[in-house]
Write a protein that holds these residues in place. Structure first.
Motif, PDB file in Angstrom:
ATOM      1  N   ASP A  71       0.809  -1.198   0.000  1.00  0.00           N
ATOM      2  CA  ASP A  71       0.000   0.000   0.000  1.00  0.00           C
ATOM      3  C   ASP A  71       0.850   1.259   0.000  1.00  0.00           C
ATOM      4  OD1 ASP A  71      -2.539   0.575  -0.382  1.00  0.00           O
ATOM      5  OD2 ASP A  71      -3.038   0.909   1.728  1.00  0.00           O
ATOM      6  N   GLY A  72       2.062   1.136  -0.497  1.00  0.00           N
ATOM      7  CA  GLY A  72       2.991   2.248  -0.434  1.00  0.00           C
ATOM      8  C   GLY A  72       2.476   3.519  -1.097  1.00  0.00           C
ATOM      9  N   VAL A  73       1.826   3.366  -2.238  1.00  0.00           N
ATOM     10  CA  VAL A  73       1.377   4.554  -2.962  1.00  0.00           C
ATOM     11  C   VAL A  73       0.288   5.270  -2.164  1.00  0.00           C
ATOM     12  CG1 VAL A  73       0.341   5.422  -5.086  1.00  0.00           C
ATOM     13  CG2 VAL A  73       2.028   3.584  -5.188  1.00  0.00           C
ATOM     14  N   SER A  74      -0.662   4.513  -1.618  1.00  0.00           N
ATOM     15  CA  SER A  74      -1.725   5.170  -0.837  1.00  0.00           C
ATOM     16  C   SER A  74      -1.143   5.874   0.375  1.00  0.00           C
ATOM     17  CB  SER A  74      -2.765   4.186  -0.318  1.00  0.00           C
ATOM     18  OG  SER A  74      -3.004   3.207  -1.249  1.00  0.00           O
ATOM     19  N   ALA A  75      -0.143   5.254   1.009  1.00  0.00           N
ATOM     20  CA  ALA A  75       0.442   5.897   2.195  1.00  0.00           C
ATOM     21  C   ALA A  75       1.000   7.269   1.818  1.00  0.00           C
ATOM     22  CB  ALA A  75       1.540   5.024   2.788  1.00  0.00           C
ATOM     23  N   ILE A  76       1.624   7.337   0.654  1.00  0.00           N
ATOM     24  CA  ILE A  76       2.214   8.604   0.205  1.00  0.00           C
ATOM     25  C   ILE A  76       1.112   9.619  -0.125  1.00  0.00           C
ATOM     26  CG2 ILE A  76       3.494   9.667  -1.700  1.00  0.00           C
ATOM     27  CD1 ILE A  76       5.141   6.987  -1.731  1.00  0.00           C
ATOM     28  N   ILE A  77       0.151   9.166  -0.927  1.00  0.00           N
ATOM     29  CA  ILE A  77      -0.909  10.091  -1.358  1.00  0.00           C
ATOM     30  C   ILE A  77      -1.727  10.575  -0.150  1.00  0.00           C
ATOM     31  CG2 ILE A  77      -2.990  10.287  -2.808  1.00  0.00           C
ATOM     32  CD1 ILE A  77      -1.048   9.481  -4.775  1.00  0.00           C
ATOM     33  N   ASN A  78      -2.061   9.653   0.754  1.00  0.00           N
ATOM     34  CA  ASN A  78      -2.838  10.068   1.927  1.00  0.00           C
ATOM     35  C   ASN A  78      -2.056  11.057   2.772  1.00  0.00           C
ATOM     36  OD1 ASN A  78      -4.802   8.353   1.107  1.00  0.00           O
ATOM     37  ND2 ASN A  78      -4.278   6.715   2.537  1.00  0.00           N
TER      38      ASN A  78
END
Ligand code: GLU
Length: 552
Positions: free
Chosen positions: A84-91
């Motif tokens: 979930d790396g991308v969501s962690a960044i975007i969030n």
């Protein structure tokens, strides 16, 4: 060697050329001096405070020059990636209002005409540029196995080579003939594609770093890997292609990349790309609580290394941004004084005014900044943000807050929206305790009455007050009632008089209100007591007073 033939052998399926992409991603039509910046994280699972810091620099630089900032996901290292790396960044960015003009915006979502903005979706671009490099004799396949590479390394370590790596005479595959290559490929031997460096050991390169000034370093001589054996590019190669075709003008990134600049400049030049401008930002550091040394924020030791910490703690997004801005440009605070209500993102940020030395992240300072930020907010705005936070992180408090919105807003409005508002709250997770005495469900009485008063006097004060209290009184009436209590109880309403002649009285009007305050809230310090009484109402005030008397 016929490089054209070699290129066809290595990339039979690639039919485009670099020129096709030049046409597909034209120069951006921006005004003179506009800067195109990018934030290019690898999705390794969480957003570091240094990432937020860097992204802020990108966004502000673009904004201040009417340029473009974009978010690119560098996911070529599948080993380091987490689900979930991308969501962690975007969030993380969403929570703090970091808004890129282009790039990845969510799972499989992006905006902008220079995409795809995720490296794993750009394989054909990298292969095309790689193929063109082979055609120009600037890249070659290397069939060395892991064992062969470590044997080279061992020899280099034993000898007196100044640099270790695949270069010069060590680069065995540099001069394979077409026939040898073809045979290896037919035999199914795995290979990587390497850059054919023309760098020389005794030459130096110079570049201007906007933050650090002139930097001089040895030229790159290493035949860096461009494509790994699975055809996936290395970071070095991918970022050069991307920064070029996304028309980045300024590569702003952490100082840990300075040592790679010679390699990057060589790659840009070999590919025929214009070398971007560089700015390497300082590390975010802290003072170690134990030994007082300055060190990098570490994910393991410091919860505040992760941006999610500030979300969970409930720091308003403006507070963190405001604080980071004070670290970024030392003139921010002056600007803020001159523009107290301006949007922080309109600050005329200047890369040149950044200090090259590591900046200190100080939670105590952030807390002060945040208290200021919250103190000037309207009660209703605080309520709205607090409720969103509580819904996620404190169910019980959420229920209490939403049970009676007007009551909650009135509580938050005490000593607020006045010329000198109180600066008591730094983050939403503190509010529950701060307002606990307004809610029986979360209030546990715990009185410590002033030591200079006798128990009987405390009881007498409370009893007398409960007989006259009326929560509907205006402030003047309320205060004159408190003053009127003084003399019959042996106190004086006049603090000066008390100071002149302390033995003549049991205490002064301040002691009376302190006793009432403690009985109602269990605290010595609170916002305006009159407002508290008005909100608690007669029944609750009387009940609390009786409880306090009973405890004596
Ligand atoms: N993907 C690299 C990183 O996460 C970015 C380096 C760069 O900005 O060029 O460190």
């Amino acid at each position: 060697m016929n490089y054209e033939k070699l290129a066809e052998l290595l990339f039979p399926n690639i039919t485009k050329t670099t020129e096709d992409y030049e046409a597909l991603y034209p120069q951006r039509d921006l005004k003179e001096g506009a800067r195109v910046t990018r934030f290019a994280p690898s999705p390794t699972g969480y957003l570091h405070i240094g990432g937020l810091f860097g992204a802020l620099v990108d966004v502000l630089t673009a904004k201040a020059t009417d340029g473009v900032s974009y978010l690119r996901i560098e996911d070529t290292d599948k080993k380091r990636e987490i689900d979930d790396g991308v969501s962690a960044i975007i969030n993380g960015f969403d929570s703090f209002g970091i808004d890129f003009d282009e790039g990845v915006t969510g799972f499989n979502q992006e905006k902008g005409a220079y995409g795809p903005y995720t490296q794993s979706q750009r394989a054909e671009i990298y292969q095309t540029v790689a193929k063109d490099l082979v055609k120009k004799g600037l890249a070659y396949p290397c069939f060395c196995t892991a064992e062969e590479l470590s044997a080279i390394r061992e020899q280099q370590e034993k000898g007196d080579a100044l640099i270790w790596g695949y270069f010069g005479k060590w680069a065995k595959c540099r001069d394979l003939t077409f026939e040898e290559i073809e045979e290896n490929i037919k035999a199914g031997k795995p290979y990587v594609l390497r850059f054919r460096s023309d760098g020389q050991e005794d030459k130096r390169i110079f570049f201007d770093d906007i933050i650090r000034g002139k930097i001089e370093m040895p030229e790159n001589i290493i035949d860096e890997v461009l494509l790994k054996s699975d055809g996936i590019p290395t970071y070095h190669f991918a970022h050069a292609c991307d920064d070029h075709f996304m028309r980045t003008t300024h590569v702003i990134r952490g100082e840990e990349w300075i040592s790679s600049v010679p390699k990057h400049i060589a790659l840009f030049k070999a590919c025929g790309f214009r070398v971007p401008k560089y700015a390497h930002t300082p590390q975010v550091m802290k003072i170690d609580e134990e030994d007082g040394t300055k060190r990098k924020l570490s994910k393991r030791k410091d919860p505040e290394a992760a941006v999610s910490y500030f979300v969970e703690q409930g720091f308003p997004k403006e507070s963190l941004i405001e604080y980071l801005l004070t670290l970024l440009n030392s003139n921010f605070e002056d600007w803020r004084r001159a523009n107290p209500t301006a949007d922080a993102f309109s600050f005329p940020f200047n890369l040149k005014k950044m200090s090259p030395s590591g900046c200190l992240f100080d939670l105590v300072k952030l807390t002060d900044v945040s208290k200021n930020v919250i103190s000037v907010k309207k009660a209703k705005d605080i309520y709205d943000t607090l409720v969103v936070w509580a819904k996620e992180y404190d169910e019980e408090f959420y229920t209490l807050l939403t049970r009676d919105e007007e009551y909650a807003v009135n509580i938050l409005n005490i000593d607020r929206e006045v010329p000198k508002p109180r600066k008591d709250i730094a983050k939403w997770s503190e509010v529950k305790d701060y307002v606990s005495y307004f809610y029986d469900e979360i209030y546990t009485p715990d009185y410590t009455f002033p030591e200079n008063l006798q128990k009987e006097d405390v009881a007498a004060i409370l009893k007398a007050y409960s007989e006259v209290v009326d929560s509907a009184d205006d402030k003047d009436t309320w205060f004159s009632k408190i003053k009127d209590l003084c003399e019959p109880l042996g106190f004086t309403p006049n603090v000066k008089e008390y100071k002149k002649n302390p033995d003549a009285f049991k205490g002064h009007v301040g002691d009376i209100s302190t006793v009432i305050r403690i009985a109602l809230t269990s605290r010595k310090n609170t916002p305006d007591l009159h407002a508290i009484i008005a909100l608690l109402g007669n029944d609750k005030v009387k009940a609390r007073i009786n409880e306090a008397i009973a405890s004596l």
